[in-house]
Design a protein around this motif. Sequence first.
Motif, PDB file in Angstrom:
ATOM      1  N   HIS A  78     -12.590  11.513 -54.229  1.00 48.98           N
ATOM      2  CA  HIS A  78     -11.395  11.083 -53.508  1.00 48.98           C
ATOM      3  C   HIS A  78     -11.493   9.629 -53.058  1.00 48.98           C
TER       4      HIS A  78
ATOM      5  N   GLY B 267      -8.748   6.558 -51.047  1.00 47.39           N
ATOM      6  CA  GLY B 267      -7.464   6.411 -50.364  1.00 47.39           C
ATOM      7  C   GLY B 267      -7.593   6.812 -48.912  1.00 47.39           C
ATOM      8  N   HIS B 268      -6.641   7.583 -48.422  1.00 50.53           N
ATOM      9  CA  HIS B 268      -6.657   7.986 -47.023  1.00 50.53           C
ATOM     10  C   HIS B 268      -7.915   8.787 -46.704  1.00 50.53           C
TER      11      HIS B 268
ATOM     12  N   GLY C  23      -4.782  11.582 -42.886  1.00 47.27           N
ATOM     13  CA  GLY C  23      -3.948  11.885 -44.042  1.00 47.27           C
ATOM     14  C   GLY C  23      -4.678  12.281 -45.299  1.00 47.27           C
ATOM     15  N   GLY C  24      -6.000  12.109 -45.327  1.00 48.11           N
ATOM     16  CA  GLY C  24      -6.726  12.384 -46.559  1.00 48.11           C
ATOM     17  C   GLY C  24      -6.791  13.849 -46.928  1.00 48.11           C
ATOM     18  N   SER C  25      -6.812  14.728 -45.936  1.00 44.06           N
ATOM     19  CA  SER C  25      -6.898  16.155 -46.230  1.00 44.06           C
ATOM     20  C   SER C  25      -5.661  16.639 -46.973  1.00 44.06           C
TER      21      SER C  25
ATOM     22  N   ALA D 103      -3.947  14.988 -49.007  1.00 49.26           N
ATOM     23  CA  ALA D 103      -4.095  14.527 -50.388  1.00 49.26           C
ATOM     24  C   ALA D 103      -4.993  15.464 -51.188  1.00 49.26           C
TER      25      ALA D 103
ATOM     26  N   ARG E 292      -3.018  18.628 -51.982  1.00 55.46           N
ATOM     27  CA  ARG E 292      -2.012  18.386 -53.026  1.00 55.46           C
ATOM     28  C   ARG E 292      -2.657  18.403 -54.406  1.00 55.46           C
ATOM     29  N   LYS E 293      -3.787  17.758 -54.547  1.00 54.63           N
ATOM     30  CA  LYS E 293      -4.464  17.733 -55.847  1.00 54.63           C
ATOM     31  C   LYS E 293      -4.970  19.123 -56.232  1.00 54.63           C
TER      32      LYS E 293
ATOM     33  N   TYR F 156       2.241   9.361 -42.733  1.00 53.54           N
ATOM     34  CA  TYR F 156       1.830  10.140 -43.896  1.00 53.54           C
ATOM     35  C   TYR F 156       2.912  11.104 -44.373  1.00 53.54           C
TER      36      TYR F 156
ATOM     37  N   ILE G  75       4.180  11.702 -48.319  1.00 52.56           N
ATOM     38  CA  ILE G  75       3.245  11.178 -49.326  1.00 52.56           C
ATOM     39  C   ILE G  75       2.634  12.331 -50.124  1.00 52.56           C
ATOM     40  N   ASP G  76       1.793  13.118 -49.496  1.00 45.97           N
ATOM     41  CA  ASP G  76       1.211  14.293 -50.156  1.00 45.97           C
ATOM     42  C   ASP G  76       1.761  15.597 -49.592  1.00 45.97           C
TER      43      ASP G  76
END
Length: 258
Positions: free
Chosen positions: A56, A58-59, A93-95, A97, A100-101, A121, A124-125
């Motif tokens: 990962h 990004g955020h 916000g990374g979680s 993301a 989402r993936k 956020y 975004i995701d």
Amino acid sequence: MQRLRRILPRVLGGTRGTRYAPRGIDEYAFNGPSVLDDITSKYSYDGDLLKIYSEHSGHLVHKWHHYIPIYDRYFGPFRGRAPKMLEIGVSKGGSLAIWRKFLGPDAIIYGIDIDEDCRRYDGIDGQVRIGSQDDPAFLRSVIEEMGGVDIILDDGSHRMDDIKASLETLFPLLNNNGVYMIEDLHTAYWTGFGGGLKAESNFFTYVRGLVDDMHHWYHESDMQRPEIAGSCASIHIYDSIVVLEKSAQHPPVHSTVS
């Protein structure tokens, strides 16, 4: 067994603003060369979520390594089924993301947080809504907007009162065959979060009550939390994680065949 040092507190972020935990938690920070290799070698796990997390960018996202295979065990069966997921606690916000993936483009993903800064956020995701995890009206409004929920992950304030408030509001709203996961429950042993090893408020003491409720068929006491235990098929406990699985419950029966 190594124990956390009881020294000056450190500041953590979360859905209820600034809070504190022992600095000793930093003793467990990973400082090796490869997150992927560490998780693979320790937990014999090499699923898709490992690659998603370890690669990962990004955020910011922060996870304990032993959580990754646990997530996969309970959230993996929802992949490809356009699940509806609510994460309590957006942080950086990374979680969102990661989910989402992992869950795919058709998943409906919402995050809630009390920090107004998390609005950045939104969209975004996943969708982000601002409010407190101990506010039943707010929680119900989010689930209504989502059109139901299959997966709930509580990574919010980690305070005992907030954890219980969210669970008691949200578990009845969870779809049948849904999963409710609460993480970072090492805070159940920290007085700064309303817990303590022998404290009645410790969330694991609460869980013991749910276990007793699940077995109400076999003792004389009434269920204390029928809104939860009445439809809770199983409770799983891991290091710092509790998972509750929801399905319709029926009086137990037995038979003899030959």
